[in-house]
Design a protein around this motif. Sequence first.
Motif, mmCIF file in Angstrom:
data_model
loop_
_atom_site.group_PDB
_atom_site.id
_atom_site.type_symbol
_atom_site.label_atom_id
_atom_site.label_comp_id
_atom_site.label_asym_id
_atom_site.label_seq_id
_atom_site.Cartn_x
_atom_site.Cartn_y
_atom_site.Cartn_z
ATOM 1 N N ARG A 152 -66.521 8.047 -8.877
ATOM 2 C CA ARG A 152 -64.988 7.831 -9.715
ATOM 3 C C ARG A 152 -65.088 7.797 -10.118
ATOM 4 O O ARG A 152 -64.348 7.704 -10.822
ATOM 5 N N LEU A 153 -66.198 9.055 -11.082
ATOM 6 C CA LEU A 153 -65.320 9.703 -12.597
ATOM 7 C C LEU A 153 -64.166 10.366 -11.886
ATOM 8 O O LEU A 153 -63.227 10.498 -12.971
ATOM 9 N N HIS A 154 -63.928 11.048 -10.669
ATOM 10 C CA HIS A 154 -62.978 12.163 -11.076
ATOM 11 C C HIS A 154 -60.797 11.520 -10.208
ATOM 12 O O HIS A 154 -60.317 11.890 -10.218
ATOM 13 N N PHE A 155 -61.048 10.180 -9.971
ATOM 14 C CA PHE A 155 -59.983 9.455 -10.088
ATOM 15 C C PHE A 155 -59.553 7.918 -10.622
ATOM 16 O O PHE A 155 -60.748 8.051 -10.910
ATOM 17 N N MET A 156 -58.302 7.428 -10.731
ATOM 18 C CA MET A 156 -57.554 6.689 -11.678
ATOM 19 C C MET A 156 -57.846 5.000 -10.453
ATOM 20 O O MET A 156 -57.335 5.700 -9.538
ATOM 21 N N ASP A 157 -57.917 3.709 -10.570
ATOM 22 C CA ASP A 157 -57.224 2.758 -9.788
ATOM 23 C C ASP A 157 -57.183 1.810 -10.745
ATOM 24 O O ASP A 157 -56.946 1.739 -12.508
ATOM 25 N N THR A 158 -56.694 0.880 -10.458
ATOM 26 C CA THR A 158 -56.019 -0.056 -11.018
ATOM 27 C C THR A 158 -57.177 -0.718 -12.714
ATOM 28 O O THR A 158 -55.462 -0.653 -13.427
ATOM 29 N N ARG A 159 -58.108 -0.693 -12.315
ATOM 30 C CA ARG A 159 -58.503 -1.597 -13.593
ATOM 31 C C ARG A 159 -59.468 -0.414 -14.577
ATOM 32 O O ARG A 159 -58.750 -0.628 -16.172
ATOM 33 N N ASP A 160 -58.864 0.590 -14.217
ATOM 34 C CA ASP A 160 -59.007 2.275 -15.374
ATOM 35 C C ASP A 160 -57.725 2.275 -16.165
ATOM 36 O O ASP A 160 -57.473 2.006 -17.752
ATOM 37 N N VAL A 161 -56.325 2.115 -15.357
ATOM 38 C CA VAL A 161 -55.074 2.194 -15.814
ATOM 39 C C VAL A 161 -55.334 0.517 -17.312
ATOM 40 O O VAL A 161 -54.926 1.064 -18.002
ATOM 41 N N GLN A 162 -55.405 -0.250 -16.827
ATOM 42 C CA GLN A 162 -55.369 -1.559 -17.266
ATOM 43 C C GLN A 162 -56.481 -1.804 -18.773
ATOM 44 O O GLN A 162 -55.671 -1.727 -19.917
ATOM 45 N N ASP A 163 -57.343 -0.719 -18.518
ATOM 46 C CA ASP A 163 -58.122 -0.753 -19.621
ATOM 47 C C ASP A 163 -57.924 0.588 -20.603
ATOM 48 O O ASP A 163 -57.941 -0.024 -21.687
ATOM 49 N N LEU A 164 -56.909 1.839 -20.087
ATOM 50 C CA LEU A 164 -56.459 2.528 -20.752
ATOM 51 C C LEU A 164 -55.382 2.302 -21.601
ATOM 52 O O LEU A 164 -54.931 2.457 -22.661
ATOM 53 N N HIS A 165 -54.383 1.247 -20.816
ATOM 54 C CA HIS A 165 -53.256 1.346 -21.434
ATOM 55 C C HIS A 165 -53.166 -0.348 -22.146
ATOM 56 O O HIS A 165 -52.243 -0.390 -22.862
ATOM 57 N N GLY A 166 -54.468 -1.258 -21.371
ATOM 58 C CA GLY A 166 -54.638 -2.552 -22.585
ATOM 59 C C GLY A 166 -53.358 -3.647 -21.622
ATOM 60 O O GLY A 166 -52.366 -4.029 -22.485
ATOM 61 N N CYS A 167 -52.960 -2.836 -20.982
ATOM 62 C CA CYS A 167 -51.678 -3.848 -19.832
ATOM 63 C C CYS A 167 -52.472 -4.718 -19.019
ATOM 64 O O CYS A 167 -53.784 -5.030 -18.916
ATOM 65 N N HIS A 168 -51.521 -5.648 -18.984
ATOM 66 C CA HIS A 168 -51.757 -6.553 -17.426
ATOM 67 C C HIS A 168 -52.503 -5.856 -15.896
ATOM 68 O O HIS A 168 -51.882 -5.393 -15.803
ATOM 69 N N PHE A 207 -62.654 8.902 -21.526
ATOM 70 C CA PHE A 207 -62.689 7.328 -20.916
ATOM 71 C C PHE A 207 -63.277 7.504 -19.958
ATOM 72 O O PHE A 207 -63.997 6.122 -20.229
ATOM 73 N N LYS A 208 -63.175 8.344 -18.708
ATOM 74 C CA LYS A 208 -64.074 7.682 -17.763
ATOM 75 C C LYS A 208 -65.912 8.004 -17.499
ATOM 76 O O LYS A 208 -66.258 6.868 -17.224
ATOM 77 N N LYS A 209 -66.225 9.213 -18.584
ATOM 78 C CA LYS A 209 -67.443 9.356 -18.741
ATOM 79 C C LYS A 209 -68.305 7.930 -19.065
ATOM 80 O O LYS A 209 -68.867 7.483 -19.214
ATOM 81 N N SER A 210 -67.615 7.259 -20.754
ATOM 82 C CA SER A 210 -68.180 6.309 -21.674
ATOM 83 C C SER A 210 -67.422 5.132 -20.846
ATOM 84 O O SER A 210 -68.003 3.989 -21.122
ATOM 85 N N LYS A 211 -66.342 4.228 -19.708
ATOM 86 C CA LYS A 211 -66.484 3.232 -19.332
ATOM 87 C C LYS A 211 -67.733 3.429 -18.084
ATOM 88 O O LYS A 211 -68.119 2.556 -17.873
ATOM 89 N N ASN A 212 -68.043 4.635 -17.392
ATOM 90 C CA ASN A 212 -69.092 4.979 -16.750
ATOM 91 C C ASN A 212 -70.413 4.221 -16.988
ATOM 92 O O ASN A 212 -71.653 3.693 -16.700
ATOM 93 N N LYS A 213 -70.346 4.398 -18.355
ATOM 94 C CA LYS A 213 -71.984 3.798 -19.543
ATOM 95 C C LYS A 213 -71.952 2.894 -19.860
ATOM 96 O O LYS A 213 -73.302 1.826 -19.781
ATOM 97 N N GLU A 214 -70.872 1.728 -19.648
ATOM 98 C CA GLU A 214 -70.962 0.611 -19.602
ATOM 99 C C GLU A 214 -71.445 0.255 -18.841
ATOM 100 O O GLU A 214 -72.172 0.204 -17.879
#
Length: 87
Positions: free
Chosen positions: A22-38, A80-87
Amino acid sequence: MEEKTENIENGREESVAVSFNRLHFMDTRDVQDLHGCHYKTAQILLKKLRCSLKKKPRTLISLEEFACYTGISLKMLQEFKKSKNKE
């Protein structure tokens, strides 16, 4: 883990386990967290990206493809993906 079937030489179909990191792909939740959008805005962005790459709906978007499309550095996305994965 995802399963798919492959045709074997003699015509049989066999189930083959396919795993991806999952660290190699972007999904909707990742985009939402990265951009701070809905959530819907993130879905629209990924849909536009898939259209520009001529990919089918629900196809995974790699970090490289997302970085190229948005102009965000690949290294920053990986961190960003690595830090998000640690949470």
